[in-house]
Write a protein that holds these residues in place. Sequence first.
Motif, short mmCIF file in Angstrom:
data_model
loop_
_atom_site.label_atom_id
_atom_site.label_comp_id
_atom_site.label_asym_id
_atom_site.label_seq_id
_atom_site.Cartn_x
_atom_site.Cartn_y
_atom_site.Cartn_z
N GLY A 72 0.99 -1.17 0.15
CA GLY A 72 0.07 -0.15 -0.07
C GLY A 72 0.79 1.10 -0.34
O GLY A 72 2.11 1.30 0.37
N ALA A 73 0.26 2.00 -0.71
CA ALA A 73 1.16 3.15 -0.56
C ALA A 73 1.34 4.55 0.70
O ALA A 73 2.43 4.96 0.92
CB ALA A 73 0.30 4.30 -1.47
N ASP A 74 0.47 3.68 1.24
CA ASP A 74 0.55 4.59 2.13
C ASP A 74 1.34 4.21 3.49
O ASP A 74 2.41 4.93 4.24
CB ASP A 74 -0.83 4.60 3.51
CG ASP A 74 -1.16 3.23 3.61
OD1 ASP A 74 -1.11 2.47 3.19
OD2 ASP A 74 -2.15 2.99 4.43
N ARG A 75 1.85 2.61 3.36
CA ARG A 75 2.70 2.04 4.16
C ARG A 75 4.41 2.32 3.97
O ARG A 75 5.02 2.51 4.76
CB ARG A 75 2.67 0.26 4.14
CG ARG A 75 1.28 0.36 4.85
CD ARG A 75 1.16 -1.41 3.97
NE ARG A 75 2.03 -2.29 4.87
CZ ARG A 75 2.04 -3.58 5.12
NH1 ARG A 75 0.73 -4.44 4.20
NH2 ARG A 75 2.82 -4.51 5.89
N LEU A 76 4.37 2.52 2.09
CA LEU A 76 5.18 2.54 1.77
C LEU A 76 6.36 4.48 1.72
O LEU A 76 7.04 4.62 2.41
CB LEU A 76 5.14 2.89 -0.06
CG LEU A 76 5.31 1.63 -0.93
CD1 LEU A 76 4.92 1.08 -1.88
CD2 LEU A 76 6.54 0.69 -0.32
N VAL A 77 5.09 5.25 2.23
CA VAL A 77 5.07 7.20 2.30
C VAL A 77 6.04 6.59 3.92
O VAL A 77 6.42 6.89 4.45
CB VAL A 77 3.91 7.32 2.35
CG1 VAL A 77 4.91 8.55 3.01
CG2 VAL A 77 3.82 7.71 1.13
N ASN A 78 5.14 6.29 4.85
CA ASN A 78 5.45 5.65 6.30
C ASN A 78 6.97 5.55 7.01
O ASN A 78 7.60 5.81 7.44
CB ASN A 78 4.70 5.39 6.77
CG ASN A 78 2.87 5.34 7.23
OD1 ASN A 78 3.07 7.00 7.09
ND2 ASN A 78 2.37 5.05 8.19
N ALA A 79 7.03 3.97 5.65
CA ALA A 79 8.41 3.62 5.65
C ALA A 79 9.73 5.12 5.51
O ALA A 79 10.67 4.37 6.13
CB ALA A 79 8.56 2.45 5.06
N VAL A 80 9.34 5.75 3.82
CA VAL A 80 10.14 6.70 3.33
C VAL A 80 10.55 7.23 4.89
O VAL A 80 12.68 8.23 5.07
CB VAL A 80 9.66 7.08 2.61
CG1 VAL A 80 10.32 8.56 2.17
CG2 VAL A 80 9.33 5.42 1.22
N ALA A 81 9.12 8.12 5.30
CA ALA A 81 9.42 9.11 6.18
C ALA A 81 10.82 8.41 7.40
O ALA A 81 11.40 9.75 8.25
CB ALA A 81 8.26 9.03 6.75
N ASP A 110 1.24 1.68 11.60
CA ASP A 110 0.17 2.79 12.41
C ASP A 110 -1.35 2.24 12.12
O ASP A 110 -1.98 1.72 12.11
CB ASP A 110 0.38 3.08 10.25
CG ASP A 110 -0.83 4.16 10.17
OD1 ASP A 110 -1.53 4.70 10.82
OD2 ASP A 110 -1.00 4.70 8.55
N PHE A 111 -1.60 3.51 13.76
CA PHE A 111 -3.15 3.18 13.68
C PHE A 111 -4.28 3.56 12.60
O PHE A 111 -4.53 5.01 13.35
CB PHE A 111 -3.44 3.63 15.53
CG PHE A 111 -1.73 2.86 16.08
CD1 PHE A 111 -2.60 1.90 16.70
CD2 PHE A 111 -1.39 3.26 16.57
CE1 PHE A 111 -1.62 0.89 17.84
CE2 PHE A 111 -0.35 2.53 16.97
CZ PHE A 111 -0.34 1.55 17.66
N GLY A 112 -4.79 2.94 11.50
CA GLY A 112 -5.45 3.65 11.00
C GLY A 112 -6.51 2.35 11.28
O GLY A 112 -6.90 1.51 12.15
N THR A 113 -8.00 1.73 9.72
CA THR A 113 -8.76 1.34 9.56
C THR A 113 -8.11 0.18 9.85
O THR A 113 -8.70 -0.70 10.61
CB THR A 113 -8.65 2.09 7.92
OG1 THR A 113 -9.45 3.07 8.03
CG2 THR A 113 -10.73 1.09 7.91
N THR A 171 14.04 0.38 16.66
CA THR A 171 13.21 0.96 16.97
C THR A 171 12.48 1.11 16.03
O THR A 171 11.90 1.20 15.42
CB THR A 171 13.69 2.12 16.49
OG1 THR A 171 15.49 2.73 17.00
CG2 THR A 171 13.12 3.71 17.14
N VAL A 172 10.98 1.28 17.89
CA VAL A 172 9.31 1.57 17.23
C VAL A 172 8.71 2.70 16.65
O VAL A 172 8.75 3.31 17.47
CB VAL A 172 8.68 0.26 18.31
CG1 VAL A 172 7.75 0.17 17.52
CG2 VAL A 172 9.67 -1.16 17.64
N ILE A 173 8.17 3.00 15.52
CA ILE A 173 8.04 4.22 15.72
C ILE A 173 6.41 4.22 15.32
O ILE A 173 6.19 3.44 14.43
CB ILE A 173 8.23 5.11 14.14
CG1 ILE A 173 10.15 5.33 14.70
CG2 ILE A 173 8.39 6.49 13.79
CD1 ILE A 173 10.36 5.71 15.87
#
Length: 260
Positions: free
Chosen positions: A108-117, A130-133, A220-222
């Motif tokens: 998923g795009a959201d997972r990739l974007v989080n990983a990049v950041a 990521d606590f989402g849906t 490390t857990v973000i």
Amino acid sequence: MLLAIDVGNTNIVFAICEGDEIRWRWRISTDGQRTADEYAVWLHQLMQLEGVERGLIDAAIIATVVPPTLFNLQRLARKYFNVEPLVVAVGGINLGLRIDMPNPAEVGADRLVNAVAAHAAHPGNLIVVDFGTATTFDVVSADGAYQGGVIAPGINLSMDALYQAAAKLPRIAVEPPGGNLGVIGKGTVHAMQSGVFWGYVGLIEGLVQRITSEINGPVTVIATGGLATLFNRHTSAIDSVDGDLTIRGLIRIHALNQGQ
């Protein structure tokens, strides 16, 4: 300025960013039938309230996990902001990460974007929660490879299922039992709060522990998402919380692809 659009299953976040700074942000419920004109009216009104001129937007980036929204969001950027939006997808753009998966297009795009950041902001091996849906756990290696992860039902999804499937159980808020109440429920609401909240803490801690056991070296857990701060107060499994992680990832991906 950059218009960053993050489309989740429940909400869409629109953020206006200047450099690395998130200047303004607004949220609207996700609806695959909403038109570009409807987005424009809603967004323009909010921008006017903040004194933001439409002409200040000179770039846009979109990450969506709801494909039906993409066409009208692209049309919004082209028609009302006169920019061609960058769309986060595997292939064709620079993510600044390798994707160590048999089928990278599944991620998923959201997972990739989080990983990049997360990789840009933190050294070493990472788990991004990521606590989402859905609640996702994504693993990024110290050398910048997206390794995969875990997808679990989001806590609100779990609560809705419990409420809808059990006729005598009430709808409750996501919170631990109040006061000095322990885990053992002394009433229906107390028992549900314990099961939902402490059960989810157990899920977080258990999955983090199992994922960590498969990684060489420290981790490390973000955490990000609406409930990250709440759970962070009740477990030591999370090292830090970044509520802006996804938007920061969109800013970085846009910077990596400027000029393309």
